[in-house]
Design an enzyme around this catalytic site. Structure first.
Site, short mmCIF file in Angstrom:
data_model
loop_
_atom_site.label_atom_id
_atom_site.label_comp_id
_atom_site.label_asym_id
_atom_site.label_seq_id
_atom_site.Cartn_x
_atom_site.Cartn_y
_atom_site.Cartn_z
N GLY A 233 -53.38 117.59 29.71
CA GLY A 233 -53.69 118.49 30.81
C GLY A 233 -53.99 119.89 30.29
N PHE A 234 -53.09 120.39 29.44
CA PHE A 234 -53.26 121.70 28.79
C PHE A 234 -53.45 122.80 29.83
CE2 PHE A 234 -55.19 118.25 26.29
CZ PHE A 234 -54.19 118.12 25.35
N ASN A 586 -36.26 117.72 19.13
CA ASN A 586 -36.75 116.49 18.52
C ASN A 586 -37.83 116.86 17.50
OD1 ASN A 586 -38.32 114.18 17.84
ND2 ASN A 586 -37.66 113.13 19.70
N PRO A 587 -37.47 116.88 16.23
CA PRO A 587 -38.42 117.37 15.22
C PRO A 587 -39.71 116.56 15.15
CG PRO A 587 -36.28 116.80 14.22
CD PRO A 587 -36.16 116.53 15.69
N GLN A 593 -46.44 118.60 18.63
CA GLN A 593 -46.93 119.63 19.56
C GLN A 593 -47.45 120.85 18.80
OE1 GLN A 593 -45.46 120.46 23.48
NE2 GLN A 593 -43.62 119.30 23.01
N GLU A 660 -47.11 125.60 23.49
CA GLU A 660 -48.28 126.48 23.51
C GLU A 660 -48.37 127.41 22.32
OE1 GLU A 660 -49.18 127.46 27.94
OE2 GLU A 660 -47.14 126.74 27.82
#
Ligand code: FES
Ligand code: FES
Lengths: 700, 180
Positions: A233-234, A586-587, A593, A660
């Site tokens: 979606g971004f 969670n690495p 991301q 982000e």
């Protein structure tokens, strides 16, 4: 007895990975209810004017066509909060691509052919689609996006800037950008006995449910919206978009379930974009590089449909020592599509300009760009005077410099040649605010030792199910495998969107709270009762509390590029980021991301642009052949690292958002590296070959 | 789904597609792409529609063993074809090595490009094994000899499959792991 590692902070594999690699994961239009019809929207072909005729009768005679909806016959909607959702309600055309009709047919082929064939007549009017820095329609809005003040002044910039020993005054421009998630916006909708159900490709289905209920005049209990798997979606699916309203309208009008997947070539006009910006940055500093005066003035555009102001000057309120500061936004409403959120709205654009200007200041003062940033690292947030809850920008810069091998850098530009190639390196800082919204959740313990967590979170690719299960398992002291997480339906406890890098913090806090309550109750029981035990939580009160701290994540990006002196093509050779974003929960998924956002930053720097065609009044790039999303060959092995931050002022998990910040600063690091490679300071993104080549000397 | 009568008209044909080993005899509109036939008629939605124009690779499947953008193929031109979709790669519960490597390396985020990436990778590995050169294969590489899949080769050969989530570094690692 063995102790398994605590669930939080471990690299758990995302729980839907298997479904996604086998094709079992189904997205918004991948269930076909019996009797399903297909809808295809018809976009306006003028940039401004009125619809004078829709020749529906011609198309209704074509095979398989069930209905043609337009402003003449579409169901009336109650006025939505977001005017881009008031589709087919009147004859006005506010921009090219605005939907003027919707065709519903029995097959996708018949629907597409009929939509193509539909004749619409217009009374066209003169349009104005050109953003210029001196457009007479420019005005200063009250607020920019994210409810921030449009203008902030501190000290006396006008006096301090001319008095500064070293001055940089530069204007940076950026084309519009488009999110283009791989799954185009899509919905399947049906009505059953007055109840509306929609499967929608959305970043937050609670909000979609509320909006559909409002516009169709229903109770919230009469609407269910499911967003089980979402193909990215971004920001462009952050709030409801027209497809879900159109699908629901078509389903109501035809009495059938309706599938509506927006064609890729229509997206640019109807689901938002990052608005183009013209950004003037002025930095005044002492010979020691310490900034005394800073102005960041942003000019941008919105549509005539609604005001959306890209808050690009906001990071300058956070980043650097600046006793005399002016940060401002001006906007003009043009006959263009409505801009909206795109990954790190404000920060991505603004930090391109600010971090480029910092590079120019480094050159002007003769300081190393890392050192310059360290000298301007403030103790408190410049704009608010608040202490930072945690700020490890300096550590990110130092650690990144060490890993990247920055100390070997010769600052002279344009001197490293490898055949036809010129090589260079660049650095930029990154920041992103800590945002959070209230969320509800329930935690249920079953007698067999398993748990069910229910919260209407959305997984747009972040691994939300997995990290929420980790949070729950951690609080409950239970193995990860014993926790099942239900997300992705508005029938679950209400939750905010996956956006603003706030999802995990917002949902996670409510899960944490519900699990803590459940754990407390379980202690009072001797075993779990047969019907199980449930605890519910809502974080409204906690989130409403004002923090005395300025809360932001920080990071540093390092890039190495090559510029081809024969073709003008710039390629990224290395990209490395170090982040300080609270506790990483969670690495494995966090790293994905970070690198994913950095890859998008490569596109922003080098390949992506949506240019406005002044004659047609429309974006020229409508598809993925013309809008250049980075491909596999454009993206090198990206490295992402982080600094463990222990920040007690955030939420019970100690996490900041991570979705982000990876794009913030990346474009500036690349553009700065292009300057280092070539000696040319190009201030207009993207740095495509046509812009770069004139500055390059083929090997002499 | 509307029941389809097995009758040819001026606008439709009866044809058989062998999908993941199972024959499907369908009456299809001549305009129907292989992608829409799979998704809307056969009910296999693993192949994704990202652009419908051959620009993103989300719809990649294997047609008679070769990778292809199924949105660009008219189903009517593929009567009798053997099609493998992402749903047909695993051996029962056992994932295909490429699928396994994608899970292990977190080579996906939203997952929408993933079926296309995986089918493309499976097709690409076979091409490399058969010695098909790519744009970046050194000119001195002996014709027909298996191509060594360096990261550079993988990036080049996988560039028909866009990933907006930017999982490329992990995708390249995952494929590299299977290639060695
Ligand atoms: S859907 Fe076929 S290439 Fe994009
Ligand atoms: S995983 Fe989302 S597009 Fe590739």
């Amino acid at each position: 007895m063995t102790h398994p590692p605590p669930p939080l902070g471990t690299p758990a594999v995302r729980s839907e990975a298997r479904d996604k690699v086998t094709g079992a994961a189904r997205y918004a239009v991948e269930h076909t209810p019996p009797g399903c019809a297909y809808a295809v929207p018809v976009p306006a072909t003028v940039a401004r004017g009125r619809v004078t005729a829709v020749h529906a009768e011609e198309v209704l005679a074509l095979p398989g066509v069930h209905a043609v909806l337009s402003h003449e016959n579409a169901p009336r909607l109650k006025e939505p909060d977001d005017p881009t959702l008031a589709v087919l309600q009147n004859d006005r055309v506010p921009h090219r691509g605005w939907y003027v009709a919707l065709v519903v047919a029995d097959t996708p082929e018949n629907a597409s052919a009929a939509a193509e064939a539909l004749r619409v007549e217009y009374a066209a009017e003169e349009h104005d689609v050109r953003l210029t820095a001196d457009h007479p329609g420019l005005y200063t809005p009250q607020e920019a996006n994210s409810e921030v003040p449009a203008v902030r002044e501190r000290g006396d910039f006008d006096a301090a800037y001319p008095a500064a020993a070293v001055r940089v005054d530069a204007t940076y421009t950026m084309s519009a950008l488009h999110n283009h998630p791989m799954e185009p916006h899509a919905s399947t909708a049906w009505w059953d006995d007055g109840h509306l159900t929609a499967r929608d490709s959305s970043q937050g289905s609670t909000k979609v449910r509320d909006t559909l209920a409002q516009v169709f005049g229903l109770e919230q209990g009469q609407v269910t919206v499911v967003s089980e798997h979402v193909g990215g979606g971004f920001g462009s699916k952050g709030t409801p978009r027209p497809q879900v309203v159109l699908a629901a309208m078509a389903a109501r009008h035809t009495g059938r379930p309706v599938k509506l997947a927006l064609p890729r070539r229509q997206l640019a006009a109807v689901v938002g974009h990052r608005a183009p910006t013209v950004q003037r940055v002025r930095l005044g500093a002492g010979a020691d590089g310490v900034i005394t005066a800073l102005a960041h003035e942003v000019v941008t555009q919105t549509s005539t449909v609604k005001e959306f102001v890209e808050q690009a000057a906001v990071p300058a309120r956070v980043m650097y020592t600046s006793p005399h500061s002016r940060t401002s936004h001006q906007v003009v409403a043009l006959d263009v599509p409505s801009p909206s959120w795109m990954r790190a709205p404000g920060e991505a654009s603004g930090m391109y300009a600010l971090e480029s200007a910092m590079d120019e200041l480094a050159v002007a003062t003769g300081l190393d760009p890392v050192e310059l940033r360290l000298r301007n690292d403030p103790d408190t947030e410049p704009d608010s005077g608040k202490p930072f809850s945690s700020r490890h920008l300096a550590e990110c810069l130092r650690d990144g410099a060490r890993r990247f091998g920055w100390d070997r850098r010769d600052p002279r530009p344009g001197i490293r040649r490898e055949g036809d190639l010129l090589l260079g390196t660049g650095v930029a800082a990154a920041t992103y605010p800590v945002l959070i919204s209230p969320s509800a959740a329930t935690a249920h313990a079953a007698p067999d030792g398993t748990y069910v967590i229910r919260v209407n979170a959305t997984d747009i690719g972040t691994g939300a199910r997995t990290v929420l299960a980790q949070i729950a398992a951690d609080v409950l002291g239970a193995p990860l495998e014993s926790v099942r997480v239900e997300i992705g339906s508005s029938d679950l406890p209400a939750a905010p969107l996956a956006g603003g890098s706030s999802g995990t913090a917002s949902w996670g806090w409510s899960v944490h709270k519900a699990c803590a309550l459940l754990a407390e109750r379980l202690e009072r029981y001797d075993g779990v009762p047969a019907e199980g035990l449930t605890a519910a939580a809502d974080t409204e009160p906690e989130v409403a509390e004002d923090s005395p701290y300025a809360r932001h994540a920080f990071g540093a990006q390092f890039a190495e590029v090559q510029a081809d002196t024969v073709t003008g093509e710039v390629r990224v050779r290395r990209l490395l980021g170090v982040y300080a974003a609270g506790r990483i929960l969670n690495p494995r998924t966090a790293r994905s991301q970070f690198i994913g956002a950095m890859a998008m930053g490569i596109g922003m720097a080098l390949t992506e642009e949506s240019t406005m065609d002044p004659a047609f009044g429309d974006f020229a790039e409508h598809d993925l052949a013309s809008y250049h999303v980075p491909s596999c060959a454009d993206v090198p092995a990206i490295e992402a690292y982080w600094i463990d931050e222990d920040d007690p002022h955030l939420n019970p998990m100690g996490s900041k958002g991570i979705g982000e910040i990876g794009i913030v600063g990346t474009a500036a690091a690349i553009a700065n590296a292009v300057h280092h490679a070539t000696g040319a300071r190009l201030r207009d993104l993207p740095l495509t070959p046509d812009k770069v080549l004139p500055y390059l000397d083929p090997a002499s | 789904m509307e029941p389809t009568s097995q009758q040819e008209t001026a606008h439709s044909s009866v044809l058989t597609l062998h999908v993941n080993g199972t024959p499907h005899t369908l009456t299809l509109d001549h305009r129907t792409t292989l992608l829409d036939a799979l998704r809307e008629q056969v009910g296999l939605t693993g192949a994704k529609k990202g652009c419908d124009h051959g620009q993103c690779g989300a719809c990649t499947v294997l047609v008679d063993g070769r990778r292809a953008n199924s949105c660009l193929l008219l189903a009517a031109a593929h009567n009798g074809a053997h099609v493998t979709t992402v749903e047909g790669l695993a051996d029962g519960e056992r994932l295909h090595p490429v699928q396994q490597a994608f899970v292990a390396r977190d080579a996906l985020q939203c997952g929408y490009c993933t079926p296309g990436q995986i089918c493309s990778a499976v097709g690409m590995l076979a091409e490399a094994a058969e010695g098909h050169p790519s744009y970046v294969t050194p000119p001195e590489h002996p014709p027909g000899a298996p191509a060594a899949l360096t990261a550079h080769e993988i990036r080049e050969r996988m560039s028909g499959n866009l990933c907006r989530c930017g999982a490329y570094p992990n995708i390249v690692d995952a494929i590299g792991e299977v290639a060695t």
